[in-house]
Every structure is written in C-alpha cells, then in structure tokens.
Design an enzyme around this catalytic site. Structure first.
Site, PDB file in Angstrom:
ATOM      1  N   THR A 131      -3.893  -4.862  -9.662  1.00  0.00           N
ATOM      2  CA  THR A 131      -3.484  -3.897  -8.552  1.00  0.00           C
ATOM      3  C   THR A 131      -3.049  -4.918  -7.411  1.00  0.00           C
ATOM      4  OG1 THR A 131      -5.334  -3.239  -7.512  1.00  0.00           O
ATOM      5  CG2 THR A 131      -4.824  -1.966  -9.523  1.00  0.00           C
ATOM      6  N   ASP A 132      -2.434  -3.992  -6.376  1.00  0.00           N
ATOM      7  CA  ASP A 132      -2.289  -5.052  -5.368  1.00  0.00           C
ATOM      8  C   ASP A 132      -3.525  -5.211  -4.624  1.00  0.00           C
ATOM      9  OD1 ASP A 132       0.412  -4.674  -5.732  1.00  0.00           O
ATOM     10  OD2 ASP A 132       0.840  -3.058  -4.388  1.00  0.00           O
ATOM     11  N   CYS A 133      -4.549  -4.451  -4.703  1.00  0.00           N
ATOM     12  CA  CYS A 133      -5.727  -4.806  -4.149  1.00  0.00           C
ATOM     13  C   CYS A 133      -6.607  -5.851  -4.912  1.00  0.00           C
ATOM     14  CB  CYS A 133      -6.522  -3.423  -3.873  1.00  0.00           C
ATOM     15  SG  CYS A 133      -5.834  -2.479  -2.787  1.00  0.00           S
ATOM     16  N   TYR A 134      -6.282  -5.741  -6.190  1.00  0.00           N
ATOM     17  CA  TYR A 134      -7.181  -6.448  -7.112  1.00  0.00           C
ATOM     18  C   TYR A 134      -6.269  -7.293  -7.915  1.00  0.00           C
ATOM     19  CZ  TYR A 134     -10.586  -3.452  -5.481  1.00  0.00           C
ATOM     20  OH  TYR A 134     -11.661  -2.843  -4.434  1.00  0.00           O
TER      21      TYR A 134
END
Length: 389
Positions: A131-134
């Site tokens: 994901t964008d966070c991970y």
C-alpha cells in the site's frame, strides 16, 4: 479474618508464613482447620501440564521501507498477522507448514515459543500487502527475544479446574490430545494433577479473579479474563469440586522474563504440537474457609472416564474415578484392571508450588486484589445447530 494488604505487609517484612498446598494438607492432618488458618498466611499451588490453547503476541518492529504483514512464518510455523502491520500471534498448537511430499516435522508454535524464551534465534519470513503506507512486499530475518519489541504470552484457556480420564474401548489405537490410547482399554491417561491443582483448591473462585498475580512460565503473570470453554456450572460434589471440566482462566505474562525450563514445546504423535506450561497460583488465607477447601484430598476429587473410541462431542463414560485411584497407577473398568498414567508432571507441579513459596517468603512476590471476579454462571454452548457442507 485477614486482608491481602495485611498479608502483603508481612510478605514485604519477610514474616509471612507460606506453605505449599501439600504442606497445608499435612498440617491440617496434625491440627484443626481453625488452628491452621491462624498460623498460615499464604498457600501455594502449582501445575505443569499441556495447555494447547496458549500462544504469544509478538511485535517485530517496523522495517524500512515499512511492511504490512499479511502472511508470516516463524521457523516454518504460520503466525497470524491479521491486526497491526507487524503484530503477530503465534499459536502454541499451530504445526509447521509442510509442503506436499515432505515428511511431517514434529515441530510447532510451542517449540518456537520455547526457543524464543530460551534466547535462541528463530527465522522470520513475511509477505506484505503493498500500500502507499506500506510499500514493502517481502521480508526475511532472524529474531531473538531481545530484538523484538513485545513478546508476551496471551493464553485464551489455561488451568482447567478439572478434566477427564481418556480410555479407548475400540479395536485400534487412537492418537489424542491425551497421547496414545491403546485399544481394548489398554491404558488410561489423565491430565489434571488433582489435589495440588490451583483451581481445585479454590472451587468457587473466591480468591482468584481478574488481575490475580501468578507464577507463569517462570515469570510473573496475571489472570486476564475467564478462559474459553469456561463452564463453572459443571455438576459438583458436596465439597464444591466439579466432577469434570469446569472453570478455566485466560492468562497473560511477559515472555521475556520467563524461563524455558517452565515453558516447553511438545508434540503428540499423530495429533500435533502443544505447550507444556508451568503455572503457580498463591491463595491468601483470608479466613478458615480457605483452609477448609485447600485441605481437600485426592480421595475426595473425581474425574469422568471417557471412551474416545466413540467419535462424538458427547462420548460415553465408564463413570467417575477418584484421583487417589488414578495416582495409584491402576483403575478398574468393567472388571478389568487398566494401567493409568498422568499427563501432568507431578514432580514439576510440586516444584512450582515450592518455588512460588520461596519467592513469597523472600518478599519478592506479593499478592494482588482481583479487580473483578471470574463469572460463575457461564453455560457451555455447543454448535449442534450447524450442518456439514
């Protein structure tokens, strides 16, 4: 009447009189219950037995770039990653993943937990949800208990107040959570250590509640909640003790402070892995009733003899048998003499009660007031309404 605060003050001054539960039973045989209650401040109990509904919470610490773990294996054993990004739950009874054609390894979550507690390195392999966070997709490393943030046992069901005696009336060997049961009533196995067991000495759970401090795996632990399959409404004898599986507790404790001597992975042939766990519970002598219950003997405690050859949730029984008979090594079923063995270690159970006594006597282990009682009105709800697909 005493209070826990008064007992703790004596513990801090190293003036508390502490007896193991076996010593208490012997003392009551010499003097009255009333006299013993005046003399003694704390009674220690212990057990060392398989507790498969156990596991560990592990926080690995975040990688760079970060990863949101969605599949993970620790020394080949799947760990559940379905909450925080690098939070894991490793179940004691989870077996190692085996690929098609590979030989089954007698290894599981309990062994990994033991190795981590012992300070050994274990291998971690993880797959992430990008994901964008991970943004990280995979991760592989080795960890020890000192290189991870949190590592604590959180056990949904420990300390059965009583349990069953397993036998096999069929015509082939059975491999069970009690170990192998030989056909034709070839042997019998029981799990609970009987009169030295923590919960059988506090049958109504008046002393043990949420927040009770205990000896857990060689460190300090606490009662977190009622355990799964908690069934305090089990039928009971006039002395208050249940005739079969009854109350259970959920326990929690810092595994980084534990000792692998008291936390050992084990494996039951053709059944799977589990965890041998040492638990000790101190019982404060607040009044004479505490001593009366702790004076109970093995001859006054019973367990049901259950036939595992019938593959049903409710199996037929061969009646009840006392723990004194079980500990004799022989019982009689339908006129046949059957060899009996304990699954719990009586030797280690006694050692735990003794070690807890020494900690309290030295002033290094004080008692706690429960913050709430364990519910004693829980029914057992089966899933009989569901149909197989």
């Amino acid at each position: 009447m005493r209070t826990i605060a008064e007992i703790n003050e004596k513990i801090r001054r190293q003036r508390a009189v502490v007896l193991t539960v076996e010593e208490l039973k012997a003392r009551v045989a010499e003097v009255s219950i009333s006299q013993a209650a005046k003399e003694i401040d704390v009674i220690t109990t212990g057990t060392f037995e398989p507790m498969e509904s156990s596991g560990a919470i592990i926080n690995l610490g975040q990688t760079d770039p970060p990863i949101k773990i969605r599949r993970c294996w620790i020394d080949g054993v799947p760990a559940y990653p379905g909450f925080g990004a690098v939070d894991l739950y490793l179940g004691a009874s989870c077996p190692v993943d085996v690929m098609d054609g590979e030989e089954v390894r007698e290894h599981g979550g309990g062994h990994v937990i033991e190795n981590l507690i012992a300070g050994k390195s274990v291998q971690v392999k993880a797959q992430g949800q990008v994901t964008d966070c991970y943004p990280r997709a995979t991760f592989e490393t080795t960890i020890t208990r000192d290189t991870i943030n949190q590592f604590y046992l959180f056990n949904p069901r420990n300390l059965y107040q009583n349990f069953i005696v397993g036998v096999n009336g069929g015509d082939r060997p059975l491999f069970t959570y009690l170990g192998p049961l030989q056909p034709g009533l070839g042997n019998a196995v029981y799990s609970n250590p009987g009169a030295i067991s923590p919960l059988l000495n506090d049958p109504d759970l008046k002393l043990i509640g949420i927040g009770t401090r205990i000896f857990l795996g060689g460190g300090v632990g606490y009662v977190a909640w009622e355990g799964t399959q908690h069934f305090p409404l089990q039928k009971r004898l006039p002395n208050g003790t249940p005739i079969g599986p009854a109350a259970t507790l959920a326990l929690i404790g810092d595994a980084k402070q534990m000792d692998a001597h008291w936390v050992r992975g084990c494996y039951f042939k053709s059944y799977g892995p589990s965890l041998m766990l040492g638990v000790g519970v101190p019982l404060p002598v607040l009044n004479e009733e505490v001593v009366k219950y702790c004076a109970i003997q093995d001859k006054d405690l019973v367990a049901p003899i259950v036939d595992f050859s019938i593959p049903r949730r409710v199996r037929p029984t061969f009646g009840l048998v006392s723990y004194a008979q079980l500990k004799s090594g022989r019982i009689t079923i339908d006129g046949k003499t059957v060899r009996v063995a304990p699954l719990a270690s009586m030797f280690f159970s006694r050692q735990i009660a003794t070690e807890l006594k020494q900690l309290i006597s030295a002033g290094t282990f004080t008692l706690t007031e429960p913050v709430a009682p364990i519910p004693m009105e829980r029914s057992f709800l089966p899933q009989d309404r569901w149909q197989d697909f």
